[in-house]
Design an enzyme around this catalytic site. Structure first.
Site, PDB file in Angstrom:
ATOM      1  N   SER A   1       0.817  -1.208   0.000  1.00 17.10           N
ATOM      2  CA  SER A   1       0.000   0.000   0.000  1.00 17.10           C
ATOM      3  C   SER A   1       0.852   1.260   0.000  1.00 17.10           C
ATOM      4  CB  SER A   1      -0.934  -0.007   1.208  1.00 17.10           C
ATOM      5  OG  SER A   1      -0.202  -0.247   2.381  1.00 17.10           O
TER       6      SER A   1
ATOM      7  N   HIS B   1      -2.004  -2.476  -6.572  1.00 17.69           N
ATOM      8  CA  HIS B   1      -2.558  -2.156  -5.250  1.00 17.69           C
ATOM      9  C   HIS B   1      -4.090  -2.200  -5.283  1.00 17.69           C
ATOM     10  CE1 HIS B   1      -3.093   0.987  -1.826  1.00 17.69           C
ATOM     11  NE2 HIS B   1      -3.177  -0.239  -1.366  1.00 17.69           N
TER      12      HIS B   1
ATOM     13  N   ASN C   1      -2.924   6.351  -0.781  1.00 15.88           N
ATOM     14  CA  ASN C   1      -2.575   6.580   0.624  1.00 15.88           C
ATOM     15  C   ASN C   1      -1.896   7.912   0.887  1.00 15.88           C
ATOM     16  OD1 ASN C   1      -3.708   4.432   2.041  1.00 15.88           O
ATOM     17  ND2 ASN C   1      -2.233   3.052   1.099  1.00 15.88           N
TER      18      ASN C   1
ATOM     19  N   GLU D   1      -4.666   0.418  -8.219  1.00 16.46           N
ATOM     20  CA  GLU D   1      -3.577   1.331  -8.581  1.00 16.46           C
ATOM     21  C   GLU D   1      -2.462   0.481  -9.166  1.00 16.46           C
ATOM     22  OE1 GLU D   1      -2.597   5.095  -5.781  1.00 16.46           O
ATOM     23  OE2 GLU D   1      -2.726   3.223  -4.718  1.00 16.46           O
TER      24      GLU D   1
HETATM   25  N1  CAA Z   1     -15.753  -8.414   1.830  1.00 14.37           N
HETATM   26  C1  CAA Z   1     -16.508  -8.600   0.737  1.00 14.37           C
HETATM   27  N2  CAA Z   1     -17.672  -7.938   0.539  1.00 14.37           N
HETATM   28  C2  CAA Z   1     -18.054  -7.077   1.488  1.00 14.37           C
HETATM   29  C3  CAA Z   1     -17.309  -6.846   2.654  1.00 14.37           C
HETATM   30  C4  CAA Z   1     -16.088  -7.558   2.795  1.00 14.37           C
HETATM   31  N3  CAA Z   1     -15.302  -7.377   3.858  1.00 14.37           N
HETATM   32  N4  CAA Z   1     -17.947  -5.906   3.394  1.00 14.37           N
HETATM   33  C5  CAA Z   1     -19.057  -5.579   2.722  1.00 14.37           C
HETATM   34  N5  CAA Z   1     -19.120  -6.274   1.576  1.00 14.37           N
HETATM   35  C6  CAA Z   1     -20.154  -6.188   0.545  1.00 14.37           C
HETATM   36  C7  CAA Z   1     -21.489  -6.609   1.062  1.00 14.37           C
HETATM   37  O1  CAA Z   1     -21.672  -8.000   0.891  1.00 14.37           O
HETATM   38  C8  CAA Z   1     -22.423  -5.807   0.180  1.00 14.37           C
HETATM   39  O2  CAA Z   1     -22.537  -6.465  -1.065  1.00 14.37           O
HETATM   40  P1  CAA Z   1     -23.890  -6.414  -1.908  1.00 14.37           P
HETATM   41  O3  CAA Z   1     -24.245  -4.966  -2.091  1.00 14.37           O
HETATM   42  O4  CAA Z   1     -23.465  -7.074  -3.155  1.00 14.37           O
HETATM   43  O5  CAA Z   1     -24.883  -7.124  -1.114  1.00 14.37           O
HETATM   44  C9  CAA Z   1     -21.691  -4.513  -0.088  1.00 14.37           C
HETATM   45  O6  CAA Z   1     -20.303  -4.797   0.193  1.00 14.37           O
HETATM   46  C10 CAA Z   1     -22.163  -3.400   0.794  1.00 14.37           C
HETATM   47  O7  CAA Z   1     -22.056  -3.834   2.132  1.00 14.37           O
HETATM   48  P2  CAA Z   1     -22.997  -3.373   3.318  1.00 14.37           P
HETATM   49  O8  CAA Z   1     -24.353  -3.021   2.760  1.00 14.37           O
HETATM   50  O9  CAA Z   1     -22.920  -4.387   4.394  1.00 14.37           O
HETATM   51  O10 CAA Z   1     -22.285  -2.115   3.937  1.00 14.37           O
HETATM   52  P3  CAA Z   1     -21.899  -0.741   3.285  1.00 14.37           P
HETATM   53  O11 CAA Z   1     -22.888  -0.288   2.291  1.00 14.37           O
HETATM   54  O12 CAA Z   1     -21.522   0.109   4.428  1.00 14.37           O
HETATM   55  O13 CAA Z   1     -20.559  -1.074   2.453  1.00 14.37           O
HETATM   56  C11 CAA Z   1     -18.247  -1.007   2.396  1.00 14.37           C
HETATM   57  C12 CAA Z   1     -19.444  -1.601   3.067  1.00 14.37           C
HETATM   58  C13 CAA Z   1     -18.213  -1.432   0.928  1.00 14.37           C
HETATM   59  C14 CAA Z   1     -17.014  -1.563   3.106  1.00 14.37           C
HETATM   60  C15 CAA Z   1     -18.340   0.560   2.464  1.00 14.37           C
HETATM   61  O14 CAA Z   1     -18.540   0.939   3.793  1.00 14.37           O
HETATM   62  C16 CAA Z   1     -17.137   1.259   1.940  1.00 14.37           C
HETATM   63  O15 CAA Z   1     -16.977   1.449   0.758  1.00 14.37           O
HETATM   64  N6  CAA Z   1     -16.235   1.701   2.850  1.00 14.37           N
HETATM   65  C17 CAA Z   1     -15.008   2.360   2.490  1.00 14.37           C
HETATM   66  C18 CAA Z   1     -14.009   1.319   2.095  1.00 14.37           C
HETATM   67  C19 CAA Z   1     -12.716   1.926   1.714  1.00 14.37           C
HETATM   68  O16 CAA Z   1     -12.482   3.122   1.742  1.00 14.37           O
HETATM   69  N7  CAA Z   1     -11.777   1.065   1.334  1.00 14.37           N
HETATM   70  C20 CAA Z   1     -10.459   1.479   1.008  1.00 14.37           C
HETATM   71  C21 CAA Z   1      -9.630   1.307   2.218  1.00 14.37           C
HETATM   72  S1  CAA Z   1      -8.010   1.851   1.915  1.00 14.37           S
HETATM   73  C22 CAA Z   1      -7.282   0.556   1.222  1.00 14.37           C
HETATM   74  O17 CAA Z   1      -7.765  -0.509   1.082  1.00 14.37           O
HETATM   75  C23 CAA Z   1      -5.920   0.810   0.742  1.00 14.37           C
HETATM   76  C24 CAA Z   1      -4.855   0.828   1.707  1.00 14.37           C
HETATM   77  O18 CAA Z   1      -3.760   0.705   1.241  1.00 14.37           O
HETATM   78  C25 CAA Z   1      -4.965   1.040   3.148  1.00 14.37           C
END
Ligand code: CAA
Length: 283
Positions: A119, A140, A190, A152
């Site tokens: 990351s 990424h 990031n 990415e």
């Molecule tokens: N794994 C797989 N699928 C998941 C999941 C997981 N851990 N968590 C949620 N989902 C799926 C659910 O099954 C659901 O799918 P469907 O719509 O197909 O039914 C969908 O995601 C939406 O889930 P929820 O309705 O339960 O919850 P939500 O609407 O709050 O979405 C979320 C959950 C997608 C995680 C959303 O909150 C989100 O987009 N959060 C931000 C995530 C983000 O910013 N990620 C980047 C992090 S930074 C990174 O990864 C890089 C780094 O280097 C640190």
């Protein structure tokens, strides 16, 4: 370059997500980790995700079985002999990654591309421990991998155009949108996300508002799907700290100074969701 078989190194949250997405999009996958129990845990997570998709009638039970059959388990790094591509998703630690890449370089066929899901660590430095820096690249993925649409793609200093294009095509086959990024600390994602999270932590540290209220502002005021502190807990506070340190060291700029409260939580072992406690408490 034709990629058929992908070895994913590391069966944690990111690695198992990457393996799942590869298996669902026509690739043969080798899911590798140090111990059988780690691979099994990753596979259990994948099965759970796929079952949810079957329940929602997005895939059939037969498709699920086919996807699972596309994934072979591994605890021997030499299985990379069979792979056209490696996606490394091990722990974010430069020494561990360098060690892994040196071994992979020794064991993998000449044509194999070595990608890392790091990351924020420099691709160029990881590539330098191999004899094939032109075939080393950053790929990424975002967490949760099956849901997030972005990849990415980070070019190291020596990454060849052919390898870049192969990885870009693969990202498209995985149904992800890719962006091309040059190798600088934190890449794009990031470099922008972590200072925002760090600032949210400073806002709590300085007593401006509670974690709940900081998150509420960003969720309802800026339409972010998760508030920055919920997101920090989701990513892992140790990872957040490590990325801030990488930015601070890489740019030599105090604006990336990690908040003392973040350091304190990490020292306490409050690493977020994975340890049951971070800015919030999880059952
Ligand atoms: N794994 C797989 N699928 C998941 C999941 C997981 N851990 N968590 C949620 N989902 C799926 C659910 O099954 C659901 O799918 P469907 O719509 O197909 O039914 C969908 O995601 C939406 O889930 P929820 O309705 O339960 O919850 P939500 O609407 O709050 O979405 C979320 C959950 C997608 C995680 C959303 O909150 C989100 O987009 N959060 C931000 C995530 C983000 O910013 N990620 C980047 C992090 S930074 C990174 O990864 C890089 C780094 O280097 C640190």
């Amino acid at each position: 370059m034709n990629i058929k078989k992908v070895m994913v190194v590391g069966a944690g949250q990111m690695g198992s997500g990457i393996a799942q997405v590869c298996a669902m999009n026509g690739y043969e996958v080798i899911l590798h980790d140090l111990k059988d129990e780690f691979v099994e845990r990753g596979l259990t997570g994948i099965r759970k995700q796929l079952l949810r998709q079957v329940d929602k009638e997005r895939i059939t039970a037969e498709q699920m079985q086919n996807f699972l059959q596309n994934i072979q388990s591994s605890t021997q790094l030499k299985n990379v002999e069979q792979a056209d591509m490696v996606i490394e998703a091990a722990i974010e630690n430069m020494e561990i990654k360098k060690n892994l890449f040196a071994q992979l370089d020794e064991l993998a066929p000449e044509h194999t591309i070595l990608a890392t899901n790091t990351s924020s660590l420099p691709i160029t430095e990881i590539a330098a421990v191999t004899k094939r820096p032109e075939k080393v690249i950053g790929m990424h993925f975002m967490n949760p991998v099956p849901v997030m649409k972005l990849v990415e793609i980070i070019r190291g200093l020596a990454t060849s155009q052919e390898v870049y294009l192969t990885v870009r095509d693969m990202a498209a086959k995985l149904q992800k949108t890719s962006v091309e990024v040059n190798d600088f600390p934190g890449f794009v994602s990031n470099r922008i996300l972590m200072p925002m999270i760090n600032e949210a932590i400073f806002t709590v540290y300085e007593g401006v508002a509670s974690p709940e209220d900081v998150d509420e502002v960003m969720k309802l005021g800026m339409n972010h799907p998760m508030g920055p502190l919920t997101l920090a807990d989701f990513i892992g506070l140790d990872t957040c700290l490590y990325i801030m340190e990488t930015l601070q060291e890489g740019f030599g700029d105090d604006k990336y100074r990690p908040c003392p409260l973040l350091r304190k939580y990490v020292k306490a072992g409050w690493l977020g969701r994975k340890t049951g406690r971070g800015f919030y408490i999880y059952d």
